[in-house]
Enzyme design. Structure first.
Site, PDB file in Angstrom:
ATOM      1  N   ASP A   1      22.642  52.882 -62.611  1.00 30.61           N
ATOM      2  CA  ASP A   1      21.851  52.018 -63.480  1.00 30.61           C
ATOM      3  C   ASP A   1      20.773  52.808 -64.211  1.00 30.61           C
ATOM      4  O   ASP A   1      20.459  52.518 -65.370  1.00 30.61           O
ATOM      5  CB  ASP A   1      21.226  50.879 -62.677  1.00 30.61           C
ATOM      6  CG  ASP A   1      20.552  51.359 -61.397  1.00 30.61           C
ATOM      7  OD1 ASP A   1      20.588  52.575 -61.132  1.00 30.61           O
ATOM      8  OD2 ASP A   1      20.002  50.513 -60.674  1.00 30.61           O
TER       9      ASP A   1
ATOM     10  N   ASP B   1      24.907  42.417 -58.239  1.00 28.01           N
ATOM     11  CA  ASP B   1      25.307  42.863 -56.902  1.00 28.01           C
ATOM     12  C   ASP B   1      25.664  41.660 -56.037  1.00 28.01           C
ATOM     13  O   ASP B   1      25.020  40.609 -56.117  1.00 28.01           O
ATOM     14  CB  ASP B   1      24.176  43.653 -56.250  1.00 28.01           C
ATOM     15  CG  ASP B   1      23.985  45.023 -56.885  1.00 28.01           C
ATOM     16  OD1 ASP B   1      24.875  45.447 -57.638  1.00 28.01           O
ATOM     17  OD2 ASP B   1      22.931  45.644 -56.643  1.00 28.01           O
TER      18      ASP B   1
END
Length: 729
Positions: A654, A564
């Site tokens: 995820d 990220d």
């Protein structure tokens, strides 16, 4: 007569000043405080993780931390790092030999893609153990290498091993200037056993090469026997009809490099012939970094005349500074053409730090410590703990015999000057002594400011002395290095995050490329992103979290690091995680463990997972994976319902990938690596989907319940500290 009452003593109502602390007590307390500050800084700034065996093969010393790398190309002027032109079984090999200190590799290319490299080996500092000649072998044109160990060991220092063939025999001319001559060895059992053929010349030559050109053999080297010749780097030439001699000196010796005798006159590798022209490689010494490579085209080479001109020679320069194995300097390049094709192979040494880096760091560090020590003494004087008064007897002249009048007069004069200096110091000490009342509010403020300055000075000194050279190196696996692609997903509201992200992570040693998945808004131009590696912006048509795992055939490496853009961690953390993934390429290896347990499954944070001693989910916001394996599973037909759920919640992509990995294996599919430190920038912004932790965890618990009904359970809990390397503690 009535007696008057006694008068009060002068100052009886004045508050009595407390005595200052003693000098030993003050020094002990202050030094203990600074030592604790240095230890705290070391723990925070230099996190130490245990290094598994064979992960740090090369120790930095006064000479630096030298490695060697392989370059390939269609010509000697189009060489590129081997990882950019070929691939390994892992798909993204990066080769360099860092198991030894020294440098100066020489190649011998032979057979079907085979070759070997003799190289200077120094197992201890040069002052304790002279250099030896070691060897490594490759059977696939330089893609993989095996170190063979020492092949030539003498009592004196050996380096610069130059290898060539003559009349079906293999010879080597190593530098042996410490012995005072130039020696020729031949291979009895190539490449392991070498015997002395003869002494070519009774001169301390360095950087010597032998080349067959235009029907004659030429020996080029630098004679360091004359005063200052080593610093000047004079190039001398001899010629002969045979490499065994006898050798005749050139008329122009020392042959000057163009019009001036620059340090680049010294050889920096094997001369090569390309398109009928002879090229010489020289060492071009810079002012700060040490030697670099310079190539010269030899225009005239006869027994009476020598002329060369510098030509452009641009190897791909590393932009990662100290994180690149050759980021600072190089001083040897060996180029040869493969005998079975047009491929040219180059082997170059390199160092990540400039010349004298360790001495510079020690000097600066002790300077900071020295200033801190002087400041401690000055503070002691200011609060009255240290009395800056020297006894008079320290500088009284000694009585001498009357016969030595001149000597006595000189001593009296020097003692007078010295006593004047000490008197001035005593006056200064009396003037400033006790000026700070450490019991008062203002005095405490002064002391706090001075202590803060002392802490800063101590931390700077600790950083320079114990902080290393600042490099965050990659970790080899089975002697090999590799690279990965960094992939991040973002959009226009997080552009400022992206700029910091790219600038920071592009410096990491093993990052080959950064792929930006652009989900929404106007994408930035590449010029807005400051990067040391190529950056590719992949613009998506739909704003969905599923884009994170889109199949991308342009990715050049097997490994992808999904990260990220709002997570910042050290390059060393990435390198450690990459090493663990290379050992377990079928798993998701990441830095944020979670635990899903209970009936129905409930999503738990890292703290809870640690309390329970294990985890079964790794967040893919910071995780390594095999992109071909992971992305194919994510976009399979069985995952279609899961992708729809991800779109409906705008969350849980995820979690879905963890279920898909668990569905394909009965063993553990996740691996945790503890980061030294990690900053989640989403906590400081209002655009992260996880900013409301309670709502975020509630949605993920819903996803767990749905996914477990579709794909079954996750794998059993994996315990912390179960891998043995100490990185998952």
């Amino acid at each position: 007569m009535q007696s008057s009452p006694p008068l009060p003593a002068v100052g009886a109502h004045r508050r009595r000043q407390p005595p200052a602390p003693s000098a030993p007590a003050y020094l002990a307390a202050t030094l203990s405080f600074l030592v604790l500050a240095a230890l705290a800084y070391s723990r925070a700034a230099f996190p130490r993780f245990p290094h598994p065996p064979a992960t740090r093969l090369c120790r930095t010393d006064a000479e630096g931390s030298w490695s060697a790398g392989v370059f390939l190309g269609d010509s000697p002027f189009s060489l590129k790092p081997i990882e950019h032109v070929t691939s390994s079984p892992m798909g993204d090999l990066q080769w360099r030999w860092s198991g030894v200190a020294g440098g100066e590799p020489s190649g011998d290319v032979r057979g079907r893609g085979g070759g070997w490299i003799p190289q200077q080996l120094r197992r201890q500092p040069l002052s304790l153990h002279p250099g030896d000649i070691a060897a490594a072998i490759s059977k696939d044109a330089g893609a993989t290498w095996q170190q063979l160990g020492v092949v030539l060991d003498e009592k004196w220092h050996l380096s610069y091993p130059y290898v060539f063939s003559y009349e079906n025999k293999t010879y080597m001319v190593p530098e042996s200037s410490k012995k005072g001559n130039l020696r020729l060895y031949y291979a009895v059992d190539f490449p392991f056993n070498w015997k002395l053929e003869k002494v070519l010349m009774e001169r301390p030559l360095v950087d010597s090469v032998v080349i067959n050109f235009q029907g004659s053999y030429w020996l080029l080297g630098s004679d360091i026997s004359s005063y200052g010749s080593k610093q000047r780097g004079e190039l001398c030439i001899w010629y002969s009809s045979s490499p065994l001699g006898p050798w005749n000196p050139h008329k122009q010796n020392p042959a000057h490099n163009n019009k001036d005798n620059r340090p680049s006159a010294r050889n920096g590798g094997r001369p090569f012939i390309y398109n009928g022209n002879l090229y010489r490689i020289g060492k071009d010494r810079g002012a700060e970094s040490g030697y670099n490579i310079q190539v010269f085209k030899v225009e005239v080479l006869t027994a009476n005349q020598y002329k060369e001109v510098a030509v452009s020679f641009d190897l791909e320069k590393p932009f990662k500074g100290r994180n690149a194995w050759n980021g600072a300097r190089s001083h040897h390049l060996d180029i040869q053409q493969h005998p079975l094709g047009q491929l040219w192979i180059g082997v170059m040494d390199g160092d990540r730090v400039p010349l004298g880096d360790s001495v510079h760091r020690l000097t600066v560090g002790y300077m900071f410590y020295g200033v801190a020590s002087i400041s401690v003494l000055l503070l002691g004087v200011l609060i009255g703990a240290i009395k800056c008064i020297l006894p008079l007897r320290w500088y009284l002249p000694h009585t001498e015999k009357r016969s030595d009048t001149l000597k006595t007069e000189k001593q009296v004069f020097l003692c007078h000057k010295f006593s004047s200096l000490i008197c001035n110091v005593n006056k200064l000490g009396s003037l400033i002594g006790g000026r700070i009342n450490y019991r008062g509010r203002k005095g405490r403020v002064y002391i706090a400011v001075i202590l803060l300055i002392l802490v800063v000075l101590t931390c700077f000194g600790t950083h320079f002395i114990f902080g290393g050279n600042g490099a965050e190196e990659s970790y080899p696996v089975k002697g090999r290095y590799s690279q990965f692609t960094l992939l991040t997903m973002t959009y226009d509201a997080r552009l400022w995050n992206l700029k910091m992200f790219v600038e920071h992570y592009s410096k990491c040693a093993s990052v080959r490329e950064i792929v930006v998945v652009w989900n929404k808004g106007r994408p930035p131009s590449l010029g807005e992103l400051k990067s040391m590696v190529p950056v590719r912006i992949r613009i998506e048509n739909k704003n969905t979290l599923n884009n994170r795992f889109n199949i991308d055939k342009e990715i050049k490496t097997k490994a992808v690091m999904e990260l990220d853009d709002d997570i910042m961690m050290t390059c060393d953390d990435l390198e450690r995680g990459f090493k663990v993934w290379r050992e377990h390429p079928d798993r998701i290896v990441g830095y944020y463990p979670r635990l899903a347990e209970g009936r129905p499954l409930e999503y738990r944070n890292e703290r809870y997972a640690r309390q329970q001693g294990g985890y079964n989910i790794i967040l893919t916001g910071a995780a390594f994976m095999d992109h071909e394996l992971a992305f194919k599973r994510y976009w399979s037909e069985e995952a279609e319902i899961g992708r729809q759920i991800v779109d409906s919640f705008f969350n849980c992509e995820d979690v879905l990938l963890n279920f898909l990995f668990a569905n394909e294996s009965s063993t553990s599919t996740v691996e945790y690596v503890k980061p030294a430190w990690a900053i989640d920038m989403s906590k400081f912004s209002g655009v992260a989907i996880s900013r409301n932790t309670q709502a975020h965890y509630h949605i993920r618990s819903k996803c767990l319940a749905i996914f477990s009904g579709i794909y079954g359970n996750l794998t059993s809990k994996r315990f912390f500290n179960s891998r043995g390397d100490g990185w998952d503690a």
